[in-house]
Design an enzyme around this catalytic site. Structure first.
Site, PDB file in Angstrom:
ATOM      1  N   HIS A   1       0.863  -1.183   0.000  1.00  0.00           N
ATOM      2  CA  HIS A   1       0.000   0.000   0.000  1.00  0.00           C
ATOM      3  C   HIS A   1       0.898   1.232   0.000  1.00  0.00           C
ATOM      4  O   HIS A   1       1.659   1.443   0.954  1.00  0.00           O
ATOM      5  CB  HIS A   1      -0.881   0.021   1.252  1.00  0.00           C
ATOM      6  CG  HIS A   1      -1.755  -1.195   1.375  1.00  0.00           C
ATOM      7  ND1 HIS A   1      -3.053  -1.231   0.918  1.00  0.00           N
ATOM      8  CD2 HIS A   1      -1.504  -2.428   1.880  1.00  0.00           C
ATOM      9  CE1 HIS A   1      -3.566  -2.432   1.143  1.00  0.00           C
ATOM     10  NE2 HIS A   1      -2.637  -3.179   1.726  1.00  0.00           N
TER      11      HIS A   1
ATOM     12  N   LYS B   1      -8.352  -6.944  -7.529  1.00  0.00           N
ATOM     13  CA  LYS B   1      -8.344  -7.306  -6.122  1.00  0.00           C
ATOM     14  C   LYS B   1      -9.759  -7.437  -5.582  1.00  0.00           C
ATOM     15  O   LYS B   1     -10.580  -6.543  -5.765  1.00  0.00           O
ATOM     16  CB  LYS B   1      -7.600  -6.203  -5.349  1.00  0.00           C
ATOM     17  CG  LYS B   1      -7.546  -6.371  -3.851  1.00  0.00           C
ATOM     18  CD  LYS B   1      -6.521  -7.401  -3.424  1.00  0.00           C
ATOM     19  CE  LYS B   1      -6.647  -7.706  -1.935  1.00  0.00           C
ATOM     20  NZ  LYS B   1      -5.657  -7.023  -1.138  1.00  0.00           N
TER      21      LYS B   1
ATOM     22  N   HIS C   1      -8.246 -10.531  -0.577  1.00  0.00           N
ATOM     23  CA  HIS C   1      -8.168 -10.371   0.878  1.00  0.00           C
ATOM     24  C   HIS C   1      -9.109 -11.431   1.424  1.00  0.00           C
ATOM     25  O   HIS C   1     -10.331 -11.263   1.390  1.00  0.00           O
ATOM     26  CB  HIS C   1      -8.586  -8.964   1.322  1.00  0.00           C
ATOM     27  CG  HIS C   1      -8.506  -8.801   2.813  1.00  0.00           C
ATOM     28  ND1 HIS C   1      -7.541  -8.060   3.433  1.00  0.00           N
ATOM     29  CD2 HIS C   1      -9.264  -9.350   3.807  1.00  0.00           C
ATOM     30  CE1 HIS C   1      -7.701  -8.142   4.748  1.00  0.00           C
ATOM     31  NE2 HIS C   1      -8.740  -8.921   5.001  1.00  0.00           N
TER      32      HIS C   1
ATOM     33  N   HIS D   1      -1.572 -12.163   1.815  1.00  0.00           N
ATOM     34  CA  HIS D   1      -1.177 -12.079   3.232  1.00  0.00           C
ATOM     35  C   HIS D   1      -1.806 -13.175   4.084  1.00  0.00           C
ATOM     36  O   HIS D   1      -2.580 -12.892   4.999  1.00  0.00           O
ATOM     37  CB  HIS D   1      -1.435 -10.687   3.815  1.00  0.00           C
ATOM     38  CG  HIS D   1      -2.795 -10.069   3.560  1.00  0.00           C
ATOM     39  ND1 HIS D   1      -3.965 -10.769   3.646  1.00  0.00           N
ATOM     40  CD2 HIS D   1      -3.156  -8.807   3.238  1.00  0.00           C
ATOM     41  CE1 HIS D   1      -4.977  -9.956   3.396  1.00  0.00           C
ATOM     42  NE2 HIS D   1      -4.510  -8.766   3.138  1.00  0.00           N
TER      43      HIS D   1
ATOM     44  N   ASP E   1       2.634  -6.297   2.394  1.00  0.00           N
ATOM     45  CA  ASP E   1       1.442  -5.662   2.960  1.00  0.00           C
ATOM     46  C   ASP E   1       1.838  -4.464   3.822  1.00  0.00           C
ATOM     47  O   ASP E   1       1.183  -4.166   4.826  1.00  0.00           O
ATOM     48  CB  ASP E   1       0.582  -6.649   3.762  1.00  0.00           C
ATOM     49  CG  ASP E   1      -0.815  -6.105   4.022  1.00  0.00           C
ATOM     50  OD1 ASP E   1      -1.235  -5.163   3.317  1.00  0.00           O
ATOM     51  OD2 ASP E   1      -1.476  -6.606   4.947  1.00  0.00           O
TER      52      ASP E   1
HETATM   53  N1  LIG Z   1      -3.308  -5.059   6.120  1.00  0.00           N
HETATM   54  C1  LIG Z   1      -3.861  -4.113   6.840  1.00  0.00           C
HETATM   55  O1  LIG Z   1      -3.965  -4.261   8.060  1.00  0.00           O
HETATM   56  N2  LIG Z   1      -4.308  -2.973   6.274  1.00  0.00           N
HETATM   57  C2  LIG Z   1      -4.351  -2.644   4.882  1.00  0.00           C
HETATM   58  C3  LIG Z   1      -5.466  -3.305   4.159  1.00  0.00           C
HETATM   59  C4  LIG Z   1      -5.273  -4.783   3.886  1.00  0.00           C
HETATM   60  O2  LIG Z   1      -4.313  -5.199   3.267  1.00  0.00           O
HETATM   61  O3  LIG Z   1      -6.136  -5.573   4.275  1.00  0.00           O
HETATM   62  C5  LIG Z   1      -4.464  -1.129   4.750  1.00  0.00           C
HETATM   63  O4  LIG Z   1      -4.737  -0.647   3.640  1.00  0.00           O
HETATM   64  O5  LIG Z   1      -4.279  -0.419   5.745  1.00  0.00           O
HETATM   65 ZN   LIG Z   2      -2.825  -5.099   2.136  1.00  0.00          ZN
HETATM   66 ZN   LIG Z   3      -5.808  -7.147   2.876  1.00  0.00          ZN
END
Ligand SMILES: NC(=O)N[C@@H](CC(=O)O)C(=O)O
Ligand SMILES: [Zn+2]
Ligand SMILES: [Zn+2]
Length: 344
Positions: free
Chosen positions: A16, A100, A137, A175, A248
């Site tokens: 992200h 996604k 996810h 993940h 992630d």
């Molecule tokens: N992994 C997380 O805890 N957060 C991710 C979203 C995600 O990957 O599910 C985010 O965008 O903050």
């Molecule tokens: Zn993520």
């Molecule tokens: Zn995720």
């Protein structure tokens, strides 16, 4: 003891970067190590079509440090409205390489996500046709399912169905956090792979909750019990080519995590490969790191492996207490602690 490790330049198959002024920080951190990265589309509003992907990609490219060759690989965010035409246009124009699935309400900025899997069957059919991987996810969102069971429930209630119904669709279970997910992916056909984060290899829920609640270890899917951490560690140490690197890395400003209702996400991009090296080292599996970080991902996606190399040194350093994040700060994973590996 190995003190120096040279690897083909790795890629991050799940990151992200967010948007706006923070791109200056997040893109520089990713580009330091990774050749390419799969860019998560959960902006507000999300990246829903070729045009939005192109716009976001341009902002990422503009944020690269001078001389960086870092390549963002863009992803569409599936909604109940994603049509086969949207899918085809995104893939054929080259603006997005994957799409996604966020079950609505599963995680950060997933309010526009898919409300019932059947709603995207036509889109999934088009994806299978044009060769566009589905990234998931994998957590159900039903209130009656315990947060620690949501990944397993997703496998049983949804993923099994999708894998069966779309046998030619490439699927990345993102993940993963449980022994159940490891087992499922191991048994699944070759079109199913998974990413694993560094934090799920390094930590379990005790690290987050014993002796006080540590909001900077809170992410989704949530850290599980130790036996699940062990299953993730065992599978990466086995060298299985179905599992590959996806950090992630998901930054949130400090105040948004240190709050009565804190956001989910760990910031790892500042030291991503170093954290994975520490995990593999502690497993006695440093020889498996290059496959996981640099080969299995591109092989699964059908992309060429990178040709450059990076070198890691066993040379401890102190992780920063905080990092700039636009006009705010982000607390990185392992803030202030000693990390064992350093990028040369
Ligand atoms: N992994 C997380 O805890 N957060 C991710 C979203 C995600 O990957 O599910 C985010 O965008 O903050
Ligand atoms: Zn993520
Ligand atoms: Zn995720």
């Amino acid at each position: 003891m190995t003190d120096r490790l040279t690897l083909t330049r790795p890629d991050d198959w799940h990151i992200h970067l967010r948007d706006g002024e923070v791109l200056g920080h997040t893109v520089a951190d990713a580009a330091r190590t990774f050749g390419r990265a799969i860019i998560m589309p959960n902006l507000v509003p999300p990246v829903r079509d070729a045009q939005e992907a192109a716009g976001y990609k341009a902002r990422i490219l503009a944020a690269r440090p001078a001389g960086s060759q870092f390549e963002p690989l863009m992803v569409l965010y599936l909604t109940d409205q994603t049509s086969p035409e949207i899918v085809r246009e995104a893939k054929l124009s080259g603006q997005a390489i994957a799409a996604k699935l966020y079950p609505a309400g599963a995680t950060t900025n997933s309010q526009s996500g898919v409300t019932a899997l059947e709603n995207i069957y036509p889109a999934l059919e088009a994806m299978a046709e044009v060769g566009m991987p589905l990234l998931v996810h994998g957590e159900v969102t039903h209130a009656e399912v315990d947060i620690f069971d949501r990944e397993k429930a997703f496998i049983d209630q949804q993923l099994v169905k999708v894998v069966e119904r779309f046998p030619t669709l490439k699927i990345v279970f993102e993940h993963i956090t449980t022994a159940d997910a490891v087992e499922f992916v191991k048994q699944a056909p070759a079109n199913v792979g998974a990413t694993i984060t560094a934090h799920h290899l390094l930590f379990n829920r005790n690290h987050m909750l014993v002796g006080g609640i540590r909001p900077h270890l809170f992410c989704l899917p949530i850290l599980k019990r130790e036996k699940h951490q062990q299953a993730l560690c065992d599978i990466v140490a086995s060298g299985s080519s179905k599992f590959f690197l996806g950090t992630d890395s998901a930054p949130h400003a400090r105040h948004a995590k240190e709050a009565a209702c804190g956001c989910a996400g760990c910031y790892t991009a500042y030291a991503a490969i170093e954290l994975y090296a520490e995990a593999f080292d502690s497993l006695g599996a440093l020889d498996k790191l290059e496959g996981f970080a640099s080969f299995h991902g591109p092989d699964f996606y059908g992309l060429p492996r990178n040709s450059e190399q990076i070198t890691l040194l066993r040379d401890s350093w102190q992780a920063p207490e905080q990092l700039p994040f636009g006009d705010q700060n982000v607390i990185p994973l392992r803030a202030g602690e000693t990390l064992q590996w350093r990028l040369a």
